[in-house]
Design an enzyme around this catalytic site. Structure first.
Site, PDB file in Angstrom:
ATOM      1  N   ILE A 525      -9.071  -3.485  -3.127  1.00  0.00           N
ATOM      2  CA  ILE A 525      -9.586  -2.469  -2.190  1.00  0.00           C
ATOM      3  C   ILE A 525      -9.467  -1.071  -2.792  1.00  0.00           C
ATOM      4  O   ILE A 525     -10.414  -0.282  -2.766  1.00  0.00           O
ATOM      5  CB  ILE A 525      -8.841  -2.555  -0.845  1.00  0.00           C
ATOM      6  CG1 ILE A 525      -9.193  -3.879  -0.145  1.00  0.00           C
ATOM      7  CG2 ILE A 525      -9.192  -1.371   0.045  1.00  0.00           C
ATOM      8  CD1 ILE A 525      -8.410  -4.136   1.122  1.00  0.00           C
ATOM      9  N   ARG A 557       3.744  -1.114 -10.686  1.00  0.00           N
ATOM     10  CA  ARG A 557       4.568  -0.931 -11.886  1.00  0.00           C
ATOM     11  C   ARG A 557       4.303   0.389 -12.606  1.00  0.00           C
ATOM     12  O   ARG A 557       5.207   0.966 -13.181  1.00  0.00           O
ATOM     13  CB  ARG A 557       4.324  -2.086 -12.866  1.00  0.00           C
ATOM     14  CG  ARG A 557       4.764  -3.442 -12.354  1.00  0.00           C
ATOM     15  CD  ARG A 557       4.588  -4.509 -13.422  1.00  0.00           C
ATOM     16  NE  ARG A 557       5.042  -5.811 -12.981  1.00  0.00           N
ATOM     17  CZ  ARG A 557       4.304  -6.665 -12.283  1.00  0.00           C
ATOM     18  NH1 ARG A 557       3.048  -6.346 -11.972  1.00  0.00           N
ATOM     19  NH2 ARG A 557       4.790  -7.826 -11.905  1.00  0.00           N
ATOM     20  N   THR A 606      -2.349  -0.554   0.034  1.00  0.00           N
ATOM     21  CA  THR A 606      -1.505  -1.735  -0.112  1.00  0.00           C
ATOM     22  C   THR A 606      -1.281  -2.382   1.253  1.00  0.00           C
ATOM     23  O   THR A 606      -1.747  -1.907   2.274  1.00  0.00           O
ATOM     24  CB  THR A 606      -0.136  -1.354  -0.701  1.00  0.00           C
ATOM     25  OG1 THR A 606       0.655  -0.692   0.308  1.00  0.00           O
ATOM     26  CG2 THR A 606      -0.291  -0.446  -1.904  1.00  0.00           C
ATOM     27  N   LYS A 630      -1.659  -2.320   7.732  1.00  0.00           N
ATOM     28  CA  LYS A 630      -1.328  -2.528   9.143  1.00  0.00           C
ATOM     29  C   LYS A 630       0.156  -2.436   9.452  1.00  0.00           C
ATOM     30  O   LYS A 630       0.557  -2.452  10.612  1.00  0.00           O
ATOM     31  CB  LYS A 630      -1.859  -3.904   9.586  1.00  0.00           C
ATOM     32  CG  LYS A 630      -3.369  -3.997   9.593  1.00  0.00           C
ATOM     33  CD  LYS A 630      -3.843  -5.373  10.000  1.00  0.00           C
ATOM     34  CE  LYS A 630      -3.834  -6.337   8.842  1.00  0.00           C
ATOM     35  NZ  LYS A 630      -4.837  -6.042   7.812  1.00  0.00           N
ATOM     36  N   GLU A 657      -8.519   3.766  10.563  1.00  0.00           N
ATOM     37  CA  GLU A 657      -9.650   2.984  11.086  1.00  0.00           C
ATOM     38  C   GLU A 657      -9.725   1.601  10.468  1.00  0.00           C
ATOM     39  O   GLU A 657     -10.006   0.610  11.147  1.00  0.00           O
ATOM     40  CB  GLU A 657     -10.951   3.753  10.811  1.00  0.00           C
ATOM     41  CG  GLU A 657     -12.208   3.069  11.333  1.00  0.00           C
ATOM     42  CD  GLU A 657     -12.277   3.076  12.852  1.00  0.00           C
ATOM     43  OE1 GLU A 657     -11.995   2.009  13.461  1.00  0.00           O
ATOM     44  OE2 GLU A 657     -12.609   4.131  13.425  1.00  0.00           O
ATOM     45  N   ALA A 662     -11.804  -3.292   9.109  1.00  0.00           N
ATOM     46  CA  ALA A 662     -12.326  -2.897   7.792  1.00  0.00           C
ATOM     47  C   ALA A 662     -13.218  -1.676   7.964  1.00  0.00           C
ATOM     48  O   ALA A 662     -12.744  -0.605   8.300  1.00  0.00           O
ATOM     49  CB  ALA A 662     -13.049  -4.063   7.132  1.00  0.00           C
ATOM     50  N   LEU A 664     -15.680  -1.442  10.256  1.00  0.00           N
ATOM     51  CA  LEU A 664     -16.235  -1.349  11.601  1.00  0.00           C
ATOM     52  C   LEU A 664     -15.526  -0.246  12.404  1.00  0.00           C
ATOM     53  O   LEU A 664     -14.307  -0.079  12.310  1.00  0.00           O
ATOM     54  CB  LEU A 664     -16.075  -2.681  12.332  1.00  0.00           C
ATOM     55  CG  LEU A 664     -16.848  -3.881  11.767  1.00  0.00           C
ATOM     56  CD1 LEU A 664     -16.571  -5.124  12.598  1.00  0.00           C
ATOM     57  CD2 LEU A 664     -18.349  -3.585  11.749  1.00  0.00           C
ATOM     58  N   GLU A 718      -6.748 -15.446   1.567  1.00  0.00           N
ATOM     59  CA  GLU A 718      -5.686 -14.993   0.683  1.00  0.00           C
ATOM     60  C   GLU A 718      -5.422 -16.102  -0.350  1.00  0.00           C
ATOM     61  O   GLU A 718      -5.854 -17.248  -0.157  1.00  0.00           O
ATOM     62  CB  GLU A 718      -4.418 -14.704   1.482  1.00  0.00           C
ATOM     63  CG  GLU A 718      -4.544 -13.550   2.467  1.00  0.00           C
ATOM     64  CD  GLU A 718      -4.706 -12.208   1.763  1.00  0.00           C
ATOM     65  OE1 GLU A 718      -4.210 -12.067   0.620  1.00  0.00           O
ATOM     66  OE2 GLU A 718      -5.338 -11.303   2.347  1.00  0.00           O
ATOM     67  N   ASP A 729      -1.860 -12.027  10.779  1.00  0.00           N
ATOM     68  CA  ASP A 729      -2.697 -10.863  10.515  1.00  0.00           C
ATOM     69  C   ASP A 729      -3.490 -10.467  11.761  1.00  0.00           C
ATOM     70  O   ASP A 729      -3.636  -9.285  12.073  1.00  0.00           O
ATOM     71  CB  ASP A 729      -3.649 -11.163   9.359  1.00  0.00           C
ATOM     72  CG  ASP A 729      -4.437  -9.928   8.941  1.00  0.00           C
ATOM     73  OD1 ASP A 729      -3.827  -8.982   8.406  1.00  0.00           O
ATOM     74  OD2 ASP A 729      -5.667  -9.902   9.169  1.00  0.00           O
ATOM     75  N   LYS A 733      -3.345  -6.926  14.258  1.00  0.00           N
ATOM     76  CA  LYS A 733      -4.486  -6.158  14.762  1.00  0.00           C
ATOM     77  C   LYS A 733      -4.448  -6.055  16.287  1.00  0.00           C
ATOM     78  O   LYS A 733      -4.782  -5.013  16.858  1.00  0.00           O
ATOM     79  CB  LYS A 733      -5.784  -6.808  14.291  1.00  0.00           C
ATOM     80  CG  LYS A 733      -5.958  -6.786  12.776  1.00  0.00           C
ATOM     81  CD  LYS A 733      -7.235  -7.471  12.327  1.00  0.00           C
ATOM     82  CE  LYS A 733      -7.370  -7.434  10.816  1.00  0.00           C
ATOM     83  NZ  LYS A 733      -8.599  -8.093  10.326  1.00  0.00           N
TER      84      LYS A 733
END
Length: 873
Positions: A525, A557, A606, A630, A657, A662, A664, A718, A729, A733
């Site tokens: 991302i 790192r 992250t 989040k 947001e 994502a 939206l 994932e 997850d 949200k």
């Protein structure tokens, strides 16, 4: 002079008990502005005739003034103004046993009101009471008028003094009877005869000295104090009245100004008390004597000051000033209908307000309570700058507050010591007497000036400047501006100088809106975001005057830093070739510490809890934060509330947001509904792009494990699909939206239906999990078949139920015509059911996963921040 710390304040009962002063008919309407201190000029002349109401309290411990809505009083804590000079006298009690009250002229305006005052005093359960009173309403004006007429050789002074006599005679006959009435009228006759003789002398001379005038006008307090004392005695309470000319000694210091001699006044008070011991004392306000025993006054509206001085002498814990107004308003209530009563005021605020028109409290009343400035010391500015001139120093800027209450001026650093020493010497007497509080040096300052010919004809120039400085988190110490607005000068910390210059320069569009950016997490991302910034940089510069400078990129790192901005066309190779060991503290300091860029934003790409835990400190330092992470908003509730409170109280922005949908606009949609007054009833949605893809393709004869494997292969899940299938997850949200809607829930309060079979939760690897998953396909296949048989589909959803104040995450069935059944691919869909959108929910639908859309959502927040900081919208 120092403030006395109060460890045992007066009992609360004495702060609440009160009786209405105006029971003789309706309260008269306010005739003059009550306050509006900072929004109006000072009113000239005597103010009277205000309606009755509320109270204010000046409290030494909290250094504030508070209004007591149930009473009509002002409370003022008392300072020990005779430190190291107190006179020991075991027969004169001092301390918290004293309750000091002051009643103004309107409170003493009629016999009925005087009786109401007597009732208040009688109902005060304090061990000892000292009550300070003004003359009856309008009497002081009448007395001044007598002097004016006599020295003007106007014969009507004779009839005017007869009117004064008649006013007090009628009041006494209505209030008193028997021997008390006889004594009062006898003394009144003697006083009037003496005044006639003095006025005749003034008439012949055609002139009245200040001492003669003060002697005449002070009689109103003498008469009102005597009447109140007789009224209290009539109820059987022993009471003495005090002519404060026998006690209060003051030194004239200039035109219309006197300084109390606390040491001599204390001696005389103890002498007076030895001769007239009493638990209840009625004292005259306004009047005093000089060290030569010449009658004088504390000047106009000085009765409050009298009460504060006497309170200091008896070491009372507080002074209660009964007022004939509701309190101090936020603006002139005659001009601003929405003006409200201020429940708290600091001493400094009260002082400033009193000089700009809020006449509820006389400015010098605060002197025994706090170290005041220099308000009411005529010629202070002239003396200051004459002294500075003698030193040979250069004054760069001057800023002055109300009636010389405080004067701030700037001189070069190398001249500070000489100027400070000269001022300390010049004002030593005023400093010792407490008329001036201090000569303060604030080192390491810089001056920023905005200059321009067009400023005079451009409204809002000042607002633009100060808004830019505030949004750059820069504090202004002093301000100077001419009426023409050709020049606005501000003093600020030296360390903020360059940043302030950049902020102001940017806001006036003389340069681009420059934003120093730090990217945390250059993974999928973060890397995509950096590529988007690279591709849009030129367009942002040319079209919107926005200059986004990426000053640093940090991974787990390594990190790469730049003083001028990283070349985003080469950021990947620079991150490899010129990187150093990752240090998040050093990284944040580098991005924020560059004074050439007024505004800083850290973008956390992250999912790291440790990074999220630093948001509060960053925001506190004035660093804006943007994130899809989040963890902060779904973490411990107390930490979340602390973070949001800080955000709301500062000019520092926190945008998130991308945490829910994502790219939206889910958070912004929810905020828009709430801010416009809509009421959220329910939020329900498919929040996981991964689970949306899985259940959109889990149909026909396909097995659940087959679809999961396909999603993993396509990169939708994932690395370990259990991270998606556990529902955690989605729960994060849901908790973010629940908290945004006003629910105070912990993540643990959200029940979550996990799609990971219980036996597979302990698998040591994703590979092992995927190998074992087909063994559990039967249960999921049955669920799907049952739903299809009923004309329904399976969808994994999160729900915020505002009506029942709860949230949940679970697998649900929906009819095929339901919007949730119409999705394809990895789209998300969220339905807002509100008071406005009740029968037909407000739907937000679109791609809810993927690096491109998530990075786009973050990019959108960055541009929103730039717009808030001054870029064109």
């Amino acid at each position: 002079m120092r403030s006395l710390a109060i460890s045992n304040p007066c009992p609360s009962s004495t702060l609440r008990r009160s009786s209405p002063l105006y029971s003789d008919g309706p309260s008269p309407p306010p005739l003059l502005p009550i306050s509006g201190a900072l929004l109006q000029g000072r009113n000239g002349g005597k103010t009277r005739g205000w309606h009755f109401g509320g109270a204010l309290r000046i409290d030494c411990a909290s250094e504030s003034i508070r209004k007591d809505g149930s009473n009509n009083r002002i409370f003022a804590s008392i300072a020990d103004v005779s430190v190291e000079q107190s006179v020991e006298n075991a027969h004169f009690p001092k301390g918290d046993m004293w309750s000091v009250h002051k009643f103004g002229g309107t409170c003493m305006g009629t016999p009925k009101r005087i009786q109401n005052v007597a009732d208040i005093v009688l109902n005060d359960s304090s061990e000892r009471k000292l009550v300070v009173v003004s003359a009856m309403s309008k009497v002081t004006d009448m007395m001044y008028d007598l002097v004016y007429k006599a020295q003007s050789r106007d014969d009507s002074y004779v009839s005017a003094i007869d009117n004064v006599f008649e006013k007090h005679m009628l009041a006494a006959k209505d209030l008193l009877d028997g021997e008390d009435l006889t004594r009062f009228l006898s003394q009144l006759q003697i006083d009037i005869s003496n005044l006639k003789a003095m006025l005749r002398a003034i008439y012949i001379a055609g002139h009245a000295t200040e001492s003669f005038s003060d002697f005449v006008v002070g009689h109103g307090e003498l008469w009102s104090a005597q009447m109140l004392s007789y009224a209290i005695k009539k109820s059987g309470r022993p009471c003495s009245w005090m002519d404060t000319r026998d006690v209060l000694i003051v030194n004239p210091t200039g035109s219309n100004q006197v300084d109390p001699d606390y040491l001599e006044s204390e001696k005389r008070l103890e002498k007076w008390f030895a001769q007239c011991p009493a638990d209840t004392i009625i004292a005259t306000g306004f009047i005093a004597s000089t060290p030569q025993n010449i009658p004088t006054t504390l000047k106009r509206d000085g009765s409050d000051f009298s009460a504060a001085i006497l309170g200091a002498l008896v070491r009372a814990c507080q002074v209660t000033i009964w007022t004939d107004v509701d309190g101090v308003f936020s603006a002139d209530p005659r001009k601003v209908g929405e003006a409200v009563i201020l429940r708290t005021l600091s001493y400094q605020e009260a002082w400033e307000m009193s000089y700009f028109g809020a006449n509820v409290l006389h400015p010098r009343t605060i002197i025994p309570v706090m170290r005041t400035g220099m308000a009411g010391v005529p010629g202070t500015a002239s003396a200051i700058f004459s002294t500075v001139k003698d030193v040979g120093a250069n004054v760069i800027m001057i800023s002055q507050a109300s009636s010389e209450h405080s004067i701030c001026f700037a001189v070069p650093e190398n001249e500070v010591k000489a100027v400070s020493a000269a001022l300390q010497s010049r004002f030593r007497q005023a400093l010792d007497a407490g008329r001036l509080s201090q000569v303060e040096v604030i080192p390491n300052c810089s001056i920023l000036a905005a200059v321009g010919q067009r400023m005079a004809s451009t409204p809002g120039v000042s607002a633009t400047l100060f808004d830019a400085l505030a949004k750059a988190n820069i504090n202004v110490r002093a301000i100077a501006q001419g009426c023409s607005e050709f020049n606005i000068t501000v003093v600020l910390k030296q360390e903020d100088c360059v940043r302030a210059l950049r902020a102001a320069h940017s806001r006036f569009y003389l340069s681009r809106t420059t934003l120093a950016v730090g990217i945390i997490g250059p993974g999928l991302i973060g890397g995509t975001l950096l590529d988007q910034l690279r591709d849009q940089a030129a367009n942002l510069n040319e079209e919107f005057n926005i200059d986004l400078r990426v000053m640093g990129i940090i991974g787990s790192r390594t990190m790469v830093l730049s003083d001028t901005g990283i070349d985003l066309t080469r950021w990947r190779e620079l991150h490899k070739e010129k990187s150093e060991a990752a240090d998040l503290d050093k990284f944040a300091q580098h991005v924020h510490g560059n004074h050439f860029f007024p505004n800083t934003v850290l973008v956390d790409c992250t999912a790291d809890t440790n990074v999220a835990n630093r948001y509060y400190d960053w925001l506190h330092k004035g660093i804006h934060v943007i994130t899809p992470n989040k963890k902060a908003n779904s973490g411990p509730l107390d930490r979340y509330l602390k973070l949001r409170k800080l955000q709301r109280l500062s000019y520092t922005h926190y945008f998130y947001e991308a945490t829910v949908g994502a790219g939206l606009p889910i958070i912004s949609t929810l905020q828009g509904l709430l801010e416009t007054g809509d009421k959220i009833l329910r939020i329900e949605g498919i929040f996981s792009g991964t689970l949306s893809y899985i259940f959109n393709n889990f149909k026909g004869t396909r097995s659940f494990s087959e679809v999961v494997a396909e999603a993993k292969m396509a990169g939708y899940t994932e690395p370990d699909p259990r991270d998606d299938l556990s529902g955690t997850d989605v729960a994060r949200k849901v908790i973010i939206l629940a908290r945004e809607s006003g629910l105070k829930l912990e993540l643990s309060d959200i029940p979550v239906q996990s799609l990971v079979p219980e036996p597979l939760r302990a698998c040591s690897s994703a590979e092992e999990y995927m190998q074992q998953l087909p063994n559990f396909d039967e249960d999921m296949t049955k669920e799907r078949n049952d739903a299809e048989a009923a004309g329904e589909v399976l969808r994994y959803v999160g729900v915020v139920d505002m009506v029942n104040e709860k949230g949940m995450v679970e697998l649900r069935r929906y009819k095929r015509e339901h919007p949730f059944a119409q999705l394809s691919g990895s789209d998300n869909i969220i339905a807002f059911t509100t008071t406005r959108y009740n029968k037909q929910p407000l739907i937000v639908r679109g791609p809810g996963a993927g690096a491109e859309v998530t990075a786009g959502g973050i990019f959108s927040d960055i541009l929103r921040l730039a717009s808030y900081l001054g870029a064109p919208s």
